[in-house]
Design an enzyme around this catalytic site. Structure first.
Site, short mmCIF file in Angstrom:
data_model
loop_
_atom_site.label_atom_id
_atom_site.label_comp_id
_atom_site.label_asym_id
_atom_site.label_seq_id
_atom_site.Cartn_x
_atom_site.Cartn_y
_atom_site.Cartn_z
N HIS A 1 -4.20 1.57 7.55
CA HIS A 1 -2.86 2.15 7.62
C HIS A 1 -2.72 3.31 6.62
O HIS A 1 -2.21 4.38 6.97
CB HIS A 1 -1.82 1.05 7.32
CG HIS A 1 -0.41 1.50 7.26
ND1 HIS A 1 0.54 1.15 8.20
CD2 HIS A 1 0.24 2.28 6.36
CE1 HIS A 1 1.71 1.71 7.87
NE2 HIS A 1 1.55 2.39 6.75
N GLU A 2 -3.19 3.09 5.39
CA GLU A 2 -3.05 4.13 4.35
C GLU A 2 -3.93 5.34 4.65
O GLU A 2 -3.52 6.48 4.44
CB GLU A 2 -3.36 3.57 2.96
CG GLU A 2 -2.50 2.39 2.51
CD GLU A 2 -1.02 2.55 2.76
OE1 GLU A 2 -0.51 3.70 2.74
OE2 GLU A 2 -0.35 1.53 3.00
N GLY B 1 0.83 -1.20 0.00
CA GLY B 1 0.00 0.00 0.00
C GLY B 1 0.86 1.24 0.00
O GLY B 1 2.03 1.20 0.41
N GLN C 1 3.18 10.01 0.95
CA GLN C 1 4.46 9.28 0.93
C GLN C 1 5.26 9.54 -0.33
O GLN C 1 6.43 9.16 -0.40
CB GLN C 1 4.21 7.78 1.08
CG GLN C 1 3.66 7.39 2.44
CD GLN C 1 3.50 5.89 2.53
OE1 GLN C 1 2.49 5.34 2.11
NE2 GLN C 1 4.51 5.22 3.06
N HIS D 1 -2.36 7.60 7.05
CA HIS D 1 -1.37 8.49 6.42
C HIS D 1 -2.01 9.80 5.97
O HIS D 1 -1.38 10.86 6.02
CB HIS D 1 -0.75 7.82 5.18
CG HIS D 1 0.46 6.99 5.48
ND1 HIS D 1 1.61 7.50 6.03
CD2 HIS D 1 0.71 5.67 5.27
CE1 HIS D 1 2.52 6.53 6.15
NE2 HIS D 1 2.00 5.41 5.70
N CYS E 1 6.03 0.08 7.22
CA CYS E 1 5.71 1.24 6.40
C CYS E 1 6.91 1.60 5.54
O CYS E 1 8.03 1.65 6.05
CB CYS E 1 5.34 2.42 7.30
SG CYS E 1 4.91 3.91 6.40
N LEU E 2 6.66 1.86 4.26
CA LEU E 2 7.76 2.20 3.36
C LEU E 2 8.44 3.52 3.76
O LEU E 2 9.58 3.75 3.37
CB LEU E 2 7.26 2.30 1.91
CG LEU E 2 6.77 0.97 1.30
CD1 LEU E 2 6.14 1.22 -0.07
CD2 LEU E 2 7.90 -0.05 1.19
NI NI Z 1 2.86 3.50 5.58
#
Ligand code: NI
Length: 158
Positions: free
Chosen positions: A131-132, A46, A51, A135, A89-90
């Protein structure tokens, strides 16, 4: 399509409340295409627009059943609890966390053309969507995790 640079914590853009999308135009389509390419390139499941440095309410996900794009996502119903899958998380490389999430959710959002749709998600996809969406509200998993720990060496190679 192009791979964009993934913004890393503690970049302040990750803490902003992202703006509602009102124009469903070529810019949005390019953003969505680039986000998908960036997510796949990074082996993520995701990605949220902040991000890649764009503070707009746009997410992409692929938990193994194909690409899902959601513009202006909203959770309109939820049920149950899950806390048995480590979250990462990226934008926060090297860390995992135990995060309580709803087991099942119903989402309302728009597609890239502005059409409203609803979808249901459970387990990993439900976790990913929560999660997204966090963000988009400036929330990171490290803020709400019961426990945060470094990724194991073996896992890092995956
Ligand atoms: Ni993330």
């Amino acid at each position: 399509m192009a791979i964009r640079t993934i913004v890393k914590h503690p970049d302040p853009i990750l803490r902003e409340k992202a703006a509602v999308v009102t124009k469903f135009n070529a810019n949005l389509h390019k953003l969505l295409d680039d986000m998908a390419e960036t997510m796949y390139d990074a082996d993520g499941v995701g990605l949220a627009a902040p991000q890649v440095g764009v503070s707009k309410r746009v997410i992409v996900m692929d938990c193994g059943d194909g690409l899902i794009e959601v513009v202006n996502p909203e959770i309109i119903a939820f049920e149950g609890e899950q806390f048995d899958y480590p979250e990462g998380c990226l934008s926060i490389p090297g860390l995992r966390g135990d995060v309580r999430r709803h087991k099942w959710i119903k989402l309302r959002g728009q597609d890239r053309y502005g059409n409203v749709f609803e979808m249901e998600a459970d387990d990993l996809l439900s976790r990913c969507a929560q999660h997204e969406i966090d963000h988009l509200n400036g929330v990171l998993f490290i803020d709400i995790a019961d426990r945060v720990y470094p990724i194991s060496k073996e896992e890092e190679g995956e």
